[in-house]
Design an enzyme around this catalytic site. Sequence first.
Site, PDB file in Angstrom:
ATOM      1  N   GLY B  12      46.567   8.850  27.127  1.00 16.02           N
ATOM      2  CA  GLY B  12      45.149   9.025  26.867  1.00 16.02           C
ATOM      3  C   GLY B  12      44.826  10.483  27.108  1.00 16.02           C
ATOM      4  CB  CYS B  13      44.056  13.027  25.492  1.00 17.25           C
ATOM      5  SG  CYS B  13      45.742  12.622  25.206  1.00 17.25           S
TER       6      CYS B  13
END
Lengths: 500, 376, 163
Positions: B12-13
């Site tokens: 995720g980012c």
Amino acid sequence: MTLSMNTPDFLIERNRERCINCQVCVRQCANEAHGWDAEEEKIFSQDALCVNCHRCVTMCPTHSLSIRKFPLEFRENANWTASTMKAIYKQAETGGILLTGMGTDRPYPVYWDQLLLNASQVTNPSIDPLREPMELKTFLGRKPEQLRVINGKLAEALPPQLELDLPIMFSAMSFGSISLNVAKSLAQAAETLGTFYNTGEGGLHEDLYKYGKNTIVQVASGRFGVHSEYLNAGAAIEIKIGQGAKPGIGGHLPGEKVGVEVSRTRMIPEQSDAISPAPHHDIYSIEDLTQLIFSLKEATNYEKPVIVKIAAVHNVSAIASGIARAGADIIAIDGFRGGTGAAPLRTRDSVGIPIELALAAVDSRLREEGIRNQVSLVVGGSIRNSTDIIKAIALGADAVYVASSALLALGCHMCQKCYTGKCNWGIATQRPELVKRLNPEIGAERATNLLKAWEHEVKEILGGMGINAIESLCGNRLMLRGIGLSDRELNILGVLAAGE
Amino acid sequence: MLREGDVRIPSGCAISGIINRSGQVFSGEDILQSIALMHDRSNGLGGGFAAYGIYPEYEDYYAFHLYYEGAEGREQTESYLNYFFHVAESGEIPTKKTRSIKNPPLAWRYFVRPKPSYLLEEENEDEFVVRSVMYINAECKGAFVVSSGKNMGAFKGVGYPEDIGEYFCLDKYHGYSWTAHGRFPTNTPGWWGGAHPFTLLDWSIVHNGEISSYGANRRFLEMYGYKLSMQTDTEAITYAFDYLVRKQQLPMDVAIATLAAPFWRDIERMNSEKRALLKAVRAMYGNLLMNGPFSIILGSSQGLIALNDRLKLRSMVAATKGEFLYLASEESAIREVCPQPEKVWAPRGGEPVIATLEKRGVQGYDTEYEYAGLSY
Amino acid sequence: MKRVYAREEVCMGCKLCEVYCATAHSEYPLDLVKAFLKQKMKPLPRILVEYNLSISFALQCRHCDEAPCTKACITGAMQKDSVTGIVSNDERRCVGCWTCILVCPFGAIGRDNQGHKVASKCDLCSNVADQTDTESFSNVPVCVQNCPNRALQFMDSVVEGEE
């Protein structure tokens, strides 16, 4: 007369406490395994005639019938099994080739059952098909090397494509091997579902021309019923090189099944055996195939995609690559567990390779050569349920062909006696009193129901994977893991082992 | 432990992007501040930036940013570059000692142009550069091309993005367009090359999401010579754009419509021309449809394009003020550097936000993206 | 009015309609086994499947608009209901003279063997206890309900202009 060593395969059990002597079983058994003893005023059965098709069992209003394996056992022998021995008795008696119907019943590995599917957890969300669109639309046909867009418009239309609302088609079954009512059922179902059925090599009966836009017309080595009107009647043309159940030999239609209608449609004399040549006598090599493909395209004004169907054999990937280069728009591969209306038993049970391995090899090969996106790939040969379909598409197929499953939906019970023409379910027969047992209206509903049910299941599982369009599954082997497979098999399938 | 490229690591980012559409350059401080606010969206295992307009003095040269894990790879790479390219300038990329940055690789940059005699027949410079990048990444031991576009560069590594930015002294650079990425991988890639943005030529992509169609996308791209050595979605998206826009010469919005294709039910409602086009696009490039959640910012010398997956399964906010366009995973990351934007909106799934430079061509880049005028 | 129509092309001559009709009009209308095995006289169906090679179809009273049987009946037992249109035989008034059998153009009336000397004919199951729970089947004759191939249909006239 000499002594026959054949013993019954099945035992008919009748619960006399429930039998009301209504004789439905007597009237329904085309094999005459049930009879009416007028003197005794009761029904009798002859086990030796029973093929275990369950017609009587299903029709009996009081459920008084059951069929069991005949309880006669040979001395135990792992090598000389009962079926091996009985085959010898039969051949010793007749001197003939053993005939059979439907796909092989030998316990070969089913690779579909050794592949497991993926689902999303935490890092990406699964998609709920009840709440979000889930798209299964599929296009089959040749794709150009480049799409040209000029001023925001498509500059050149794509070559002809088959547009499928779901990636499942009914595969080739000829009128002759199956009854007209089966063809009507599948044609109607294909129309309702937005997909295609396939005429097989038996030509197109005049009642079926109205389903043209959902029809794939087949051209096989016997060229039965092939004429210009026929070629132009369908949405696509399929050249049948081979069939999974009997690679290397042509179609067999016993004369008993060639009645007036079949004779007219196939353009052959009544009651004559329709034995297709093993090869196409105008295709002795790959360059000849190109000529036939383009002859058919010429005959149909380049408006219809041409499918080339082959059986999965050892060298299938090289052959498929050759077919792609020969100009076929769609390649159909039929695995060795695929069905048939009539095939020599030994061929059916020993020739060819499983569709899973053939598919994986072909898809990988076409990708290595950079031509996979130019042709479409359709596979068949015992697609039994919705997960078989998902696994096939993940391995690299664009769509699947189903036939045995469709016949099961229509009532087939896999008795494997299609070649006798006495199908009690009105499927693999041409006898009018049997054919009318399959009401095409009911048949169409059942075939439609089956594919609708599968469509729902495919959508559910796709959603679980976090995918909402079938094209994102195509060739997506990361969605598969193998279980209980050797490194070699995993390698051919191009999938990781479960846990990797 | 397997490193990025040997194994697929979902993550995720946080992403952020800022562009000045009139081409005015500004320092990297804003983008640093913006991505730093979303500290909690990364876990210290990857951060990076792409900056455009930072090398005006070498705008005609491909700026190669390289990471080396040892001397051997550098020797190999440099001999390759010296043989096939004219190298105008080379040197170490300036860095600053930063406490939280551990075991950085050697970071070098080269300003190069291919020697024309080595181009294959009908091969242009871009294609030669792509081939060279693939070669260096695959063959030169411990060498990794971080970026290879003209007048742009990528800076990335293992750490929080704000620490990476400090390490590479980004406040000293001035560019007209910046993107940033903070990563939350699910296990330790432990490799600087594995951080984002991912780049090819002047493409750069920062991306948040995990694409469930990755296997299909990857195998499609591999057919056309792309080697997906990183096993990341970002890499796949970059190559997909490169394939569609550069190789297939499709207008940019058609490429976007390929990756985040409109639903069939929407296509059926379009006018016949548009319907024919999108049908063909989906039939032809269906394998490049990016399925599953993503928000991406695609940077190039021409501007920024932001895109969400068609179901909008990842957050992304856009805002404008004057000549500036801001994009970020969270609105707060925009307001941190632009407290009072004129317009703030959350782009809908599959609807791109496109910001092109008004003075196009100034940056000396050959390709101009066409737009087919699609909107949906 | 709704009548039972046969579709010859899908009638397979299994005679399940006869079995179910006979049962429905027997002493054990809900139990096939008892109706056939326990009842002293074998129950008779009021529908008959005509059968010759591949031709087969089921026939029963057409409930004619101008029903000859009602005119011929000497006791007034055979009546056409003005509301439902059903032609039925009032067994209390029937004396078993068989005149109706003579005049029926379809041969759809038979002699009863249940011990009464009366005419037996299709009543469209109007006197049969409803065997099913489903709404769609209510008031549908048992022959139609139990035809395995939809060869019997209960519907309004198929002939244009009729009624």
